[in-house]
Design a protein around this motif. Sequence first.
Motif, PDB file in Angstrom:
ATOM      1  N   ALA A  83       7.183   1.888  -7.473  1.00  0.00           N
ATOM      2  CA  ALA A  83       6.629   2.155  -8.594  1.00  0.00           C
ATOM      3  C   ALA A  83       7.494   1.533  -9.739  1.00  0.00           C
ATOM      4  O   ALA A  83       7.042   1.254 -10.892  1.00  0.00           O
ATOM      5  CB  ALA A  83       6.723   3.820  -8.802  1.00  0.00           C
ATOM      6  N   LEU A  84       8.920   1.459  -9.767  1.00  0.00           N
ATOM      7  CA  LEU A  84       9.557   0.799 -10.530  1.00  0.00           C
ATOM      8  C   LEU A  84       9.408  -0.738 -10.584  1.00  0.00           C
ATOM      9  O   LEU A  84       9.480  -1.286 -11.856  1.00  0.00           O
ATOM     10  CB  LEU A  84      11.119   1.096 -10.308  1.00  0.00           C
ATOM     11  N   THR A  85       8.959  -1.166  -9.667  1.00  0.00           N
ATOM     12  CA  THR A  85       8.930  -2.738  -9.575  1.00  0.00           C
ATOM     13  C   THR A  85       7.510  -3.251  -9.374  1.00  0.00           C
ATOM     14  O   THR A  85       7.429  -4.034 -10.500  1.00  0.00           O
ATOM     15  CB  THR A  85       9.790  -3.230  -8.376  1.00  0.00           C
ATOM     16  N   SER A  86       6.685  -3.106  -8.628  1.00  0.00           N
ATOM     17  CA  SER A  86       5.676  -3.775  -8.599  1.00  0.00           C
ATOM     18  C   SER A  86       4.436  -2.691  -7.808  1.00  0.00           C
ATOM     19  O   SER A  86       4.044  -3.098  -6.860  1.00  0.00           O
ATOM     20  CB  SER A  86       5.585  -5.080  -7.664  1.00  0.00           C
ATOM     21  N   PRO A  87       4.052  -1.827  -8.745  1.00  0.00           N
ATOM     22  CA  PRO A  87       2.749  -0.975  -8.128  1.00  0.00           C
ATOM     23  C   PRO A  87       1.720  -1.831  -8.113  1.00  0.00           C
ATOM     24  O   PRO A  87       1.421  -2.689  -9.024  1.00  0.00           O
ATOM     25  CB  PRO A  87       2.795   0.215  -9.259  1.00  0.00           C
ATOM     26  N   GLU A  88       0.902  -1.509  -7.055  1.00  0.00           N
ATOM     27  CA  GLU A  88      -0.234  -2.158  -6.962  1.00  0.00           C
ATOM     28  C   GLU A  88      -1.558  -1.414  -7.543  1.00  0.00           C
ATOM     29  O   GLU A  88      -2.667  -1.749  -7.172  1.00  0.00           O
ATOM     30  CB  GLU A  88      -0.360  -2.634  -5.395  1.00  0.00           C
ATOM     31  N   SER A  89      -1.323  -0.009  -7.875  1.00  0.00           N
ATOM     32  CA  SER A  89      -2.317   0.957  -8.450  1.00  0.00           C
ATOM     33  C   SER A  89      -1.906   1.864  -9.490  1.00  0.00           C
ATOM     34  O   SER A  89      -0.511   2.021  -9.439  1.00  0.00           O
ATOM     35  CB  SER A  89      -2.942   1.356  -7.004  1.00  0.00           C
ATOM     36  N   PHE A  90      -2.681   2.236 -10.147  1.00  0.00           N
ATOM     37  CA  PHE A  90      -2.336   3.238 -11.095  1.00  0.00           C
ATOM     38  C   PHE A  90      -1.628   4.449 -10.386  1.00  0.00           C
ATOM     39  O   PHE A  90      -0.596   5.167 -11.296  1.00  0.00           O
ATOM     40  CB  PHE A  90      -3.345   3.686 -12.161  1.00  0.00           C
ATOM     41  N   ASP A  91      -2.082   4.848  -9.247  1.00  0.00           N
ATOM     42  CA  ASP A  91      -1.584   6.042  -8.480  1.00  0.00           C
ATOM     43  C   ASP A  91      -0.111   5.666  -8.233  1.00  0.00           C
ATOM     44  O   ASP A  91       0.758   6.718  -8.293  1.00  0.00           O
ATOM     45  CB  ASP A  91      -2.291   6.427  -7.138  1.00  0.00           C
ATOM     46  N   GLN A  92       0.327   4.628  -7.746  1.00  0.00           N
ATOM     47  CA  GLN A  92       1.776   4.456  -7.480  1.00  0.00           C
ATOM     48  C   GLN A  92       2.593   4.432  -8.597  1.00  0.00           C
ATOM     49  O   GLN A  92       3.780   5.141  -8.794  1.00  0.00           O
ATOM     50  CB  GLN A  92       1.973   3.114  -6.872  1.00  0.00           C
TER      51      GLN A  92
END
Length: 172
Positions: A83-92
């Motif tokens: 979540a801090l670096t490279s979330p791939e979705s809004f949920d992350q």
Amino acid sequence: MATNVNFLSPIEFQFIIERLPNVKFFVQGANVPGISSGFSERPTPFKTLYEPGEKLTYDDLTLPIICDEDLVTYREISKWLVALTSPESFDQYKTLSTRVPGGGVPTDTKNTKTSDGSLIILNSNKNANVSIKFKDLFPTTVSAMQLNTTGTDVTPPTFDITFKYAGYTIEV
């Protein structure tokens, strides 16, 4: 004032991170990170003089963690790092702003990217004696976790979490 002649026990401690509620049960070790300051040189005709630096540098905080069989601790820290670096979705990404991984609620609603933590050192009677409070922790590394069938003992796998932080205070 009486002198305390009891030695510090290296196995009597707890580590609590607000954002990672399950990690406290599986922390295998902790280090009290070093602190250093720079210095400046002032040349003179006779020799170089040294003066204290203007800011502190804190070493990383690294925690070796024993992995639980459901990988709860590994998943908690991995979700935070993703979540801090490279979330791939809004949920992350939502794990930073709406809830703490593992179901907890962040206590600091202004900045949920970081979390406070405490290393609580116990005395010889197993009571809290000294607390080292870390401010604004965030993970930078989750090490590999090795699974191995060739060992003779059944030892649980471990992994390390490395954190950066704003600073720490020691409270007695």
